[in-house]
Design a protein around this motif. Structure first.
Motif, PDB file in Angstrom:
ATOM      1  N   ILE A  12       0.857  -1.182   0.000  1.00  0.00           N
ATOM      2  CA  ILE A  12       0.000   0.000   0.000  1.00  0.00           C
ATOM      3  C   ILE A  12       0.893   1.231   0.000  1.00  0.00           C
ATOM      4  O   ILE A  12       1.855   1.332   0.771  1.00  0.00           O
ATOM      5  N   LYS A  13       0.583   2.140  -0.914  1.00  0.00           N
ATOM      6  CA  LYS A  13       1.442   3.309  -1.145  1.00  0.00           C
ATOM      7  C   LYS A  13       0.538   4.522  -1.229  1.00  0.00           C
ATOM      8  O   LYS A  13      -0.329   4.569  -2.114  1.00  0.00           O
ATOM      9  N   THR A  14       0.701   5.448  -0.314  1.00  0.00           N
ATOM     10  CA  THR A  14      -0.215   6.590  -0.284  1.00  0.00           C
ATOM     11  C   THR A  14       0.542   7.899  -0.127  1.00  0.00           C
ATOM     12  O   THR A  14       1.589   7.960   0.508  1.00  0.00           O
ATOM     13  N   CYS A  15      -0.019   8.950  -0.718  1.00  0.00           N
ATOM     14  CA  CYS A  15       0.647  10.262  -0.679  1.00  0.00           C
ATOM     15  C   CYS A  15      -0.193  11.232   0.164  1.00  0.00           C
ATOM     16  O   CYS A  15      -1.055  10.812   0.940  1.00  0.00           O
ATOM     17  N   GLY A  16       0.086  12.526   0.007  1.00  0.00           N
ATOM     18  CA  GLY A  16      -0.670  13.531   0.753  1.00  0.00           C
ATOM     19  C   GLY A  16      -0.445  13.404   2.249  1.00  0.00           C
ATOM     20  O   GLY A  16       0.658  13.087   2.706  1.00  0.00           O
ATOM     21  N   THR A  17      -1.513  13.615   3.008  1.00  0.00           N
ATOM     22  CA  THR A  17      -1.410  13.548   4.470  1.00  0.00           C
ATOM     23  C   THR A  17      -2.098  12.295   5.014  1.00  0.00           C
ATOM     24  O   THR A  17      -2.630  12.285   6.125  1.00  0.00           O
ATOM     25  N   THR A  18      -2.081  11.241   4.223  1.00  0.00           N
ATOM     26  CA  THR A  18      -2.680   9.972   4.648  1.00  0.00           C
ATOM     27  C   THR A  18      -1.900   9.378   5.818  1.00  0.00           C
ATOM     28  O   THR A  18      -0.711   9.626   5.974  1.00  0.00           O
ATOM     29  N   GLN A  19      -2.607   8.604   6.624  1.00  0.00           N
ATOM     30  CA  GLN A  19      -1.985   7.987   7.805  1.00  0.00           C
ATOM     31  C   GLN A  19      -1.775   6.490   7.527  1.00  0.00           C
ATOM     32  O   GLN A  19      -2.449   5.630   8.102  1.00  0.00           O
ATOM     33  N   LEU A  20      -0.840   6.236   6.645  1.00  0.00           N
ATOM     34  CA  LEU A  20      -0.639   4.883   6.114  1.00  0.00           C
ATOM     35  C   LEU A  20      -0.427   3.822   7.193  1.00  0.00           C
ATOM     36  O   LEU A  20      -0.996   2.727   7.119  1.00  0.00           O
ATOM     37  N   LEU A  21       0.394   4.153   8.183  1.00  0.00           N
ATOM     38  CA  LEU A  21       0.741   3.126   9.179  1.00  0.00           C
ATOM     39  C   LEU A  21      -0.471   2.675  10.001  1.00  0.00           C
ATOM     40  O   LEU A  21      -0.420   1.611  10.626  1.00  0.00           O
ATOM     41  N   LYS A  22      -1.524   3.466   9.972  1.00  0.00           N
ATOM     42  CA  LYS A  22      -2.729   3.050  10.705  1.00  0.00           C
ATOM     43  C   LYS A  22      -3.443   1.877  10.030  1.00  0.00           C
ATOM     44  O   LYS A  22      -4.412   1.357  10.564  1.00  0.00           O
ATOM     45  N   SER A  23      -2.966   1.475   8.844  1.00  0.00           N
ATOM     46  CA  SER A  23      -3.570   0.313   8.178  1.00  0.00           C
ATOM     47  C   SER A  23      -3.027  -1.005   8.747  1.00  0.00           C
ATOM     48  O   SER A  23      -3.621  -2.062   8.506  1.00  0.00           O
ATOM     49  N   ILE A  24      -1.925  -0.950   9.473  1.00  0.00           N
ATOM     50  CA  ILE A  24      -1.275  -2.197   9.926  1.00  0.00           C
ATOM     51  C   ILE A  24      -2.203  -3.027  10.812  1.00  0.00           C
ATOM     52  O   ILE A  24      -2.410  -4.224  10.573  1.00  0.00           O
ATOM     53  N   ARG A  25      -2.755  -2.402  11.827  1.00  0.00           N
ATOM     54  CA  ARG A  25      -3.610  -3.141  12.785  1.00  0.00           C
ATOM     55  C   ARG A  25      -4.810  -3.797  12.099  1.00  0.00           C
ATOM     56  O   ARG A  25      -5.011  -5.009  12.250  1.00  0.00           O
ATOM     57  N   PRO A  26      -5.631  -3.018  11.345  1.00  0.00           N
ATOM     58  CA  PRO A  26      -6.777  -3.681  10.701  1.00  0.00           C
ATOM     59  C   PRO A  26      -6.364  -4.754   9.696  1.00  0.00           C
ATOM     60  O   PRO A  26      -7.018  -5.798   9.605  1.00  0.00           O
ATOM     61  N   LEU A  27      -5.264  -4.541   8.980  1.00  0.00           N
ATOM     62  CA  LEU A  27      -4.816  -5.570   8.030  1.00  0.00           C
ATOM     63  C   LEU A  27      -4.407  -6.843   8.759  1.00  0.00           C
ATOM     64  O   LEU A  27      -4.753  -7.952   8.331  1.00  0.00           O
ATOM     65  N   MET A  28      -3.695  -6.680   9.871  1.00  0.00           N
ATOM     66  CA  MET A  28      -3.297  -7.847  10.667  1.00  0.00           C
ATOM     67  C   MET A  28      -4.522  -8.584  11.195  1.00  0.00           C
ATOM     68  O   MET A  28      -4.573  -9.814  11.193  1.00  0.00           O
ATOM     69  N   ASN A  29      -5.519  -7.830  11.633  1.00  0.00           N
ATOM     70  CA  ASN A  29      -6.727  -8.453  12.189  1.00  0.00           C
ATOM     71  C   ASN A  29      -7.505  -9.231  11.126  1.00  0.00           C
ATOM     72  O   ASN A  29      -7.924 -10.368  11.352  1.00  0.00           O
ATOM     73  N   TYR A  30      -7.685  -8.593   9.948  1.00  0.00           N
ATOM     74  CA  TYR A  30      -8.406  -9.286   8.871  1.00  0.00           C
ATOM     75  C   TYR A  30      -7.634 -10.510   8.395  1.00  0.00           C
ATOM     76  O   TYR A  30      -8.219 -11.551   8.088  1.00  0.00           O
ATOM     77  N   ALA A  31      -6.301 -10.391   8.323  1.00  0.00           N
ATOM     78  CA  ALA A  31      -5.478 -11.534   7.891  1.00  0.00           C
ATOM     79  C   ALA A  31      -5.609 -12.680   8.890  1.00  0.00           C
ATOM     80  O   ALA A  31      -5.721 -13.849   8.501  1.00  0.00           O
ATOM     81  N   GLN A  32      -5.613 -12.322  10.166  1.00  0.00           N
ATOM     82  CA  GLN A  32      -5.733 -13.347  11.215  1.00  0.00           C
ATOM     83  C   GLN A  32      -7.053 -14.110  11.093  1.00  0.00           C
ATOM     84  O   GLN A  32      -7.090 -15.329  11.290  1.00  0.00           O
ATOM     85  N   ASP A  33      -8.116 -13.401  10.733  1.00  0.00           N
ATOM     86  CA  ASP A  33      -9.420 -14.050  10.523  1.00  0.00           C
ATOM     87  C   ASP A  33      -9.334 -15.097   9.410  1.00  0.00           C
ATOM     88  O   ASP A  33     -10.125 -16.037   9.372  1.00  0.00           O
ATOM     89  N   LEU A  34      -8.399 -14.896   8.479  1.00  0.00           N
ATOM     90  CA  LEU A  34      -8.217 -15.846   7.371  1.00  0.00           C
ATOM     91  C   LEU A  34      -7.164 -16.908   7.693  1.00  0.00           C
ATOM     92  O   LEU A  34      -6.811 -17.725   6.839  1.00  0.00           O
ATOM     93  N   GLY A  35      -6.622 -16.850   8.901  1.00  0.00           N
ATOM     94  CA  GLY A  35      -5.588 -17.816   9.289  1.00  0.00           C
ATOM     95  C   GLY A  35      -4.194 -17.419   8.854  1.00  0.00           C
ATOM     96  O   GLY A  35      -3.302 -18.266   8.745  1.00  0.00           O
ATOM     97  N   LEU A  36      -4.009 -16.137   8.572  1.00  0.00           N
ATOM     98  CA  LEU A  36      -2.697 -15.651   8.122  1.00  0.00           C
ATOM     99  C   LEU A  36      -2.069 -14.758   9.185  1.00  0.00           C
ATOM    100  O   LEU A  36      -2.748 -13.900   9.769  1.00  0.00           O
ATOM    101  N   ASN A  37      -0.776 -14.972   9.404  1.00  0.00           N
ATOM    102  CA  ASN A  37      -0.062 -14.156  10.398  1.00  0.00           C
ATOM    103  C   ASN A  37       1.043 -13.352   9.726  1.00  0.00           C
ATOM    104  O   ASN A  37       1.679 -13.818   8.771  1.00  0.00           O
ATOM    105  N   LEU A  38       1.287 -12.171  10.275  1.00  0.00           N
ATOM    106  CA  LEU A  38       2.311 -11.290   9.713  1.00  0.00           C
ATOM    107  C   LEU A  38       3.700 -11.890   9.957  1.00  0.00           C
ATOM    108  O   LEU A  38       4.017 -12.309  11.073  1.00  0.00           O
ATOM    109  N   CYS A  39       4.530 -11.929   8.891  1.00  0.00           N
ATOM    110  CA  CYS A  39       5.897 -12.440   9.064  1.00  0.00           C
ATOM    111  C   CYS A  39       6.967 -11.449   8.630  1.00  0.00           C
ATOM    112  O   CYS A  39       8.141 -11.626   8.956  1.00  0.00           O
ATOM    113  N   ALA A  40       6.582 -10.405   7.888  1.00  0.00           N
ATOM    114  CA  ALA A  40       7.579  -9.394   7.506  1.00  0.00           C
ATOM    115  C   ALA A  40       6.900  -8.078   7.150  1.00  0.00           C
ATOM    116  O   ALA A  40       5.739  -8.058   6.706  1.00  0.00           O
ATOM    117  N   CYS A  41       7.626  -7.011   7.381  1.00  0.00           N
ATOM    118  CA  CYS A  41       7.093  -5.661   7.126  1.00  0.00           C
ATOM    119  C   CYS A  41       8.218  -4.802   6.559  1.00  0.00           C
ATOM    120  O   CYS A  41       9.362  -4.878   7.029  1.00  0.00           O
TER     121      CYS A  41
END
Lengths: 279, 64
Positions: A12-41
């Motif tokens: 995910i690549k965003t410009c302007g004054t977007t708060q990109l890092l705030k996507s980490i938590r919801p992405l991790m949560n949705y991935a976990q619901d699918l049985g996927l865990n974060l392994c690299a960032c």
């Protein structure tokens, strides 16, 4: 801005004054619901033109790193943050990587060695930048105006085999994603004089024909003819970056600085800056 | 340099995941519905303006 979703990878690549890092938590949560865990960032960015306009957690690289440290799971324990400098103090490359043991080992013997190339261009040629302004009452929507810009600027010729999804913003600005098999490319343009900017990003394999990489680079810089630009190349084991200056310098830009750093799991990041040779 | 204007320089985040279920891994994150993706993008303050996909991945052009 762009989002790419692969089965086990998100970019995910965003410009302007977007708060990109705030996507980490919801992405991790949705991935976990699918049985996927974060392994690299991996988090990267250049130097903001208007740093004071950035909201938390993007107020400084230090704040961003603290936010990342606090929001990533503890198993991603191989971490590194670095600001890679250039001869131009306003052009630095900020890199943070984090990886768990499994990903770290997997990256030492990947099936195919890929690279990521990120180009950030400023002070675009004014005549070329004008092509990214919509005409008043053009009767088009964002999709059709985007398609017209893609063709008018020669962006469609950068990788003729890619399927392009493009969009023109009103009154100006442009974004496109290219998809070619399992590879993406993306371009974003802010054409306003005084803070004009364009970016290009793509992925490739070290086994690609070096001439093809050079041809692509040449086409990209000629679409925008920037006064200054940087090329960041991330690759685990190959010196793809050596082809960059060789391709670009004959066109009238000079490599002013080149720095390299190693990051766990991500590999080598090489940051090169170029300016017009006449200066 | 202008006093203020639109910030072109992007922030880029790449996240890698792993899992044990081969059925999930085949499509993995691509199984996320559009509402879930939009909820992630709400946190960032973006929305989808255009999208395309193929057998390998999905690509979204975002606002901003």
């Amino acid at each position: 801005s762009s989002l790419f979703v692969y089965p086990t990878k998100v970019i995910i690549k965003t410009c302007g004054t977007t708060q990109l890092l705030k996507s980490i938590r919801p992405l991790m949560n949705y991935a976990q619901d699918l049985g996927l865990n974060l392994c690299a960032c991996r988090y990267t960015r250049g130097s903001f033109i208007f740093p004071k306009a950035q909201p938390f957690p993007h107020t400084s690289f230090k704040e961003e790193v603290i936010y990342l440290e606090e929001n990533l799971p503890i198993n991603l324990c191989y971490r590194k943050a670095s600001v890679m400098p250039s001869k131009m103090p306003s052009h630095s490359w900020h890199v943070f990587t984090a990886s768990d043991q499994t990903h770290l080992v997997a990256q030492t013997m990947p099936a195919e060695i890929t690279f990521t190339m990120e180009i950030c261009m400023t002070e675009l040629d004014r005549v070329l930048a004008r092509k990214f302004f919509r005409r008043a009452n053009d009767g088009k929507n964002g999709d059709t105006a985007g398609k017209e810009m893609t063709e008018l600027t020669g962006i469609d010729d950068i990788n003729p085999s890619a399927i392009i999804c493009d969009f023109a913003f009103d009154p100006c600005g442009y974004s496109m994603n290219g998809i070619d098999g399992d590879r993406y490319s993306t371009i974003h343009v802010t054409p306003e004089d005084g803070y004009s900017y364009a970016s290009f990003e793509c992925v490739g394999s070290i086994y690609d024909d070096h001439d093809d990489i050079a041809k692509m680079l040449k086409k990209v810089v000629q679409v925008f003819k920037p006064a200054t630009f940087s090329v960041s190349t991330t690759c685990s084991s190959h010196e793809v970056w050596t082809h960059v200056a060789r391709a670009i310098e004959p066109l009238g830009w000079k490599c002013r600085s080149c720095v390299m750093d190693e990051f766990p799991a991500a590999g080598s990041v090489v940051f090169q800056t170029f300016t017009v040779a006449r200066r | 340099m202008a006093v203020s204007g639109f910030e072109g320089f992007e922030k880029r985040l790449e996240l890698h995941f792993f899992g044990d279920d081969p059925v999930v891994i085949d499509m993995g994150l691509r199984l996320l519905d559009f509402e879930s993706i939009q909820e992630v993008l709400d946190a960032v303050q973006c929305t989808v303006v255009s999208a395309v996909g193929n057998q390998y991945f999905d690509a979204y052009v975002l606002s901003e």
